[in-house]
Scaffold this active site. Structure first.
Site, PDB file in Angstrom:
ATOM      1  N   HIS A   8       0.835  -1.213   0.000  1.00 46.99           N
ATOM      2  CA  HIS A   8       0.000   0.000   0.000  1.00 46.99           C
ATOM      3  C   HIS A   8       0.863   1.255   0.000  1.00 46.99           C
ATOM      4  O   HIS A   8       1.636   1.491   0.927  1.00 46.99           O
ATOM      5  CB  HIS A   8      -0.906   0.009   1.238  1.00 46.99           C
ATOM      6  CG  HIS A   8      -2.000   1.028   1.164  1.00 46.99           C
ATOM      7  ND1 HIS A   8      -3.220   0.768   0.600  1.00 46.99           N
ATOM      8  CD2 HIS A   8      -2.047   2.316   1.566  1.00 46.99           C
ATOM      9  CE1 HIS A   8      -3.982   1.849   0.660  1.00 46.99           C
ATOM     10  NE2 HIS A   8      -3.281   2.810   1.253  1.00 46.99           N
ATOM     11  N   ASP A  15       0.264   5.500  -1.068  1.00 45.20           N
ATOM     12  CA  ASP A  15      -0.734   6.506  -1.446  1.00 45.20           C
ATOM     13  C   ASP A  15      -0.183   7.620  -2.315  1.00 45.20           C
ATOM     14  O   ASP A  15      -0.735   8.725  -2.336  1.00 45.20           O
ATOM     15  CB  ASP A  15      -1.357   7.106  -0.181  1.00 45.20           C
ATOM     16  CG  ASP A  15      -2.478   6.254   0.373  1.00 45.20           C
ATOM     17  OD1 ASP A  15      -3.450   6.001  -0.359  1.00 45.20           O
ATOM     18  OD2 ASP A  15      -2.398   5.838   1.546  1.00 45.20           O
ATOM     19  N   GLU A  66      -9.047   1.504  -2.330  1.00 44.10           N
ATOM     20  CA  GLU A  66      -9.141   1.514  -0.868  1.00 44.10           C
ATOM     21  C   GLU A  66     -10.506   2.015  -0.421  1.00 44.10           C
ATOM     22  O   GLU A  66     -10.717   3.197  -0.214  1.00 44.10           O
ATOM     23  CB  GLU A  66      -8.026   2.392  -0.281  1.00 44.10           C
ATOM     24  CG  GLU A  66      -7.922   2.282   1.227  1.00 44.10           C
ATOM     25  CD  GLU A  66      -6.775   3.092   1.795  1.00 44.10           C
ATOM     26  OE1 GLU A  66      -6.376   2.802   2.932  1.00 44.10           O
ATOM     27  OE2 GLU A  66      -6.287   4.010   1.112  1.00 44.10           O
ATOM     28  N   HIS A  73     -13.052   1.976   4.023  1.00 41.41           N
ATOM     29  CA  HIS A  73     -11.984   2.835   4.532  1.00 41.41           C
ATOM     30  C   HIS A  73     -12.372   3.160   5.971  1.00 41.41           C
ATOM     31  O   HIS A  73     -12.754   2.256   6.729  1.00 41.41           O
ATOM     32  CB  HIS A  73     -11.777   4.069   3.640  1.00 41.41           C
ATOM     33  CG  HIS A  73     -10.528   4.819   3.984  1.00 41.41           C
ATOM     34  ND1 HIS A  73     -10.547   6.108   4.476  1.00 41.41           N
ATOM     35  CD2 HIS A  73      -9.228   4.449   3.969  1.00 41.41           C
ATOM     36  CE1 HIS A  73      -9.305   6.501   4.720  1.00 41.41           C
ATOM     37  NE2 HIS A  73      -8.478   5.512   4.423  1.00 41.41           N
TER      38      HIS A  73
END
Length: 395
Positions: A23, A25, A126, A153
Site C-alpha cells: 500500500h 498513497d 481503498e 476505509h
C-alpha cells in the site's frame, strides 16, 4: 552480526527478493499537492521535500513491486469518477517512467518485472465506496487493472462495517458477502485492512481465495481497531492469506494512539480533514507537534509486530505495507521508501533466516496473487458474473 553487516546483508537479500509493498498513497498525494501535474512532482528525481516516494528512493529501498493505492475519500460525492482519476494517475506514471515501472496484473507479470529490473506496479482500491454498491462497477475496476479492493476505509459502507465507525450491519451484509464472492470470481484480492473485526471474520467465512491485509499490524501489540486481532491472524494459514505489516506510528506504537487522537481533533478544529497532507495541513500538524512532542516509533517497534504476527500466523502469511504518502508521520529509520533495508537488518539481528525474509518481502505476496488467480479460473468455469443488487439481497 554487526549493524553494518546486517544492513549489507539486508541490501543483498533485497536484490534477490525485493519488497512487494501492499500500500502506497502516492496517487492521492499527487492529487492533493499538484492535481496530478507530474511535471511539478517528477518522481524520477528526489522529492524528499514533498513526498515519501520517488524512483531513486524506491530503488534504494529494494522495492520490486508496489500496490499503488487508488484511494479516494469516503465522503466524496463523486467517489467513482475520482477513483477513475486515481487509476489514470497510475497509468500516467507508468507511461512516463517505463524504464522503472511496469504494469502488472498477475503473479507472472510481477516475476517478469522483477526479472527485467523494473518495479511491478499493481493497483488497489481503498474502500468499498469506490464501487457505489454496484458489482458492475467492481468488474469495471478490475478491467482497468485494480487487483484488490479494501472493503471499507474509515467509514462504513452500506454492506460492510469499518474498524473506525459505529457498527451497522454487524460485519458483512448479504450483499457484502456477494461482493466477496464476485471478487473471488474475478481474481481480485479481498483486502481487510480498515474493516471491523466482525467484517474480517465474515470475509474469511465467505472467501474461497486468500485474503490480504494491505497495511495493518497486530492488535495484541498495539490496541488500535485498525489492527488485526490474534484470532483473525490464527485463521490465515487455513485461508492462505497475507497480513502486511504497516509502519504508521499511530497503529504500531501504543503511546501514539492518544497523541494521534488529539492531533486529529486539532486538524478538524483548523478546518482540515484529519488525513490531509497538503502543505497547509502539514503546517498545522507541525505546530501541534511543537507544542505536544509526539511519541516516536522506530524500526524496532515495527519488528515487534512482525515477531508477534509470525508467532501467531506463521512466517508464510506475512508481508509489508508501509502506507507511505498516506500518513503524516513515519517511524525513525523508516522515514520513506528507502528505509526497508533497515527493517530487514533489524529482523536479521533478531534471528530471522534468509528464507523467512524472502517470504516476507516477496514470496508470500506473489503466492497470494497467484492463488487468487487460480481460484478465479476455477470459479469462472462454473458461473458467470453476478448481477445481484444491494436492494435485492439486503432489502
Amino acid at each position: 552480526m554487526t549493524a553494518v553487516s546486517s544492513l549489507e546483508t539486508a541490501r543483498e537479500l533485497l536484490r534477490e527478493f525485493p519488497v512487494v509493498d501492499g500500500h502506497n498513497d502516492l496517487p492521492w498525494a499527487l492529487r492533493e499537492q499538484v492535481r496530478y501535474d507530474l511535471d511539478a512532482r517528477d518522481i524520477s528525481t528526489h522529492q524528499n521535500a514533498h513526498l515519501h516516494t520517488d524512483i531513486p528512493r524506491l530503488r534504494e529501498g529494494g522495492v520490486g513491486a508496489q500496490f499503488w493505492s487508488v484511494y479516494v475519500r469516503s465522503d466524496l460525492p463523486d467517489a467513482v469518477p475520482a477513483t477513475l482519476e486515481q487509476i489514470d494517475c497510475v497509468r500516467q506514471l507508468l507511461a512516463r517512467y517505463p524504464g522503472d515501472l511496469r504494469a502488472a496484473l498477475t503473479a507472472a507479470d510481477m516475476a517478469e518485472a522483477r526479472a527485467d529490473g523494473r518495479i511491478a506496479s499493481l493497483m488497489g482500491a481503498e474502500g468499498g465506496h469506490s464501487i457505489a454498491n454496484s458489482l458492475g462497477t467492481l468488474r469495471g475496476l478490475y478491467a482497468l487493472g485494480v487487483r484488490y479492493l479494501t472493503l471499507t476505509h474509515n467509514d462504513n459502507v452500506a454492506w460492510a462495517d469499518s474498524a473506525t465507525d459505529k457498527p451497522n450491519v454487524g460485519g458483512l451484509s448479504g450483499f457484502g458477502r456477494e461482493v466477496v464472492r464476485e471478487m473471488n470470481r474475478l481474481g481480485m484480492l479481498v483486502d481487510l485492512s480498515h474493516v471491523a473485526a466482525t467484517t474480517m471474520r465474515d470475509a474469511l467465512d465467505t472467501s474461497t481465495a486468500p485474503v490480504i491485509f494491505s497495511h495493518s499490524s497486530s492488535r495484541a501489540v498495539c490496541d488500535h481497531p485498525r489492527n488485526i486481532p490474534d484470532d483473525v491472524l490464527e485463521r490465515l494459514p487455513a485461508n492462505g492469506g497475507v497480513a502486511m505489516v504497516t509502519f504508521v506510528p499511530k497503529f504500531v506504537l501504543q503511546a501514539a494512539v492518544d497523541w494521534t487522537a488529539a492531533a486529529d481533533e486539532n486538524m478538524r478544529a483548523h478546518g482540515f480533514h484529519h488525513l490531509a497532507t497538503t502543505p497547509e495541513a502539514m503546517k498545522v500538524h507541525r505546530a501541534f507537534e511543537e507544542r505536544n512532542p509526539r511519541p516516536v516509533a522506530t524500526v524496532a517497534t515495527v519488528a515487534d509486530h512482525l515477531d508477534h504476527m509470525r508467532e501467531v500466523a506463521g512466517v508464510d502469511h506475512l508481508g509489508i505495507g508501509g502506507d507511505y504518502d498516506g500518513t503524516a508521520f513515519t517511524p525513525d529509520g523508516l522515514n520513506d521508501v528507502s528505509g526497508y533495508p533497515n527493517l530487514i537488518a533489524e529482523l536479521l539481528d533478531r534471528g530471522w533466516s534468509r528464507s523467512d525474509l524472502a517470504k516476507l518481502t516477496w514470496q508470500n505476496a506473489v503466492r497470494a496473487v497467484g492463488a487468487a488467480e487460480d481460484v478465479a479460473r476455477d470459479l469462472r468455469a462454473t458461473r458467470g458474473p453476478s448481477n445481484a443488487t444491494i436492494e435485492a439481497l439486503d432489502g
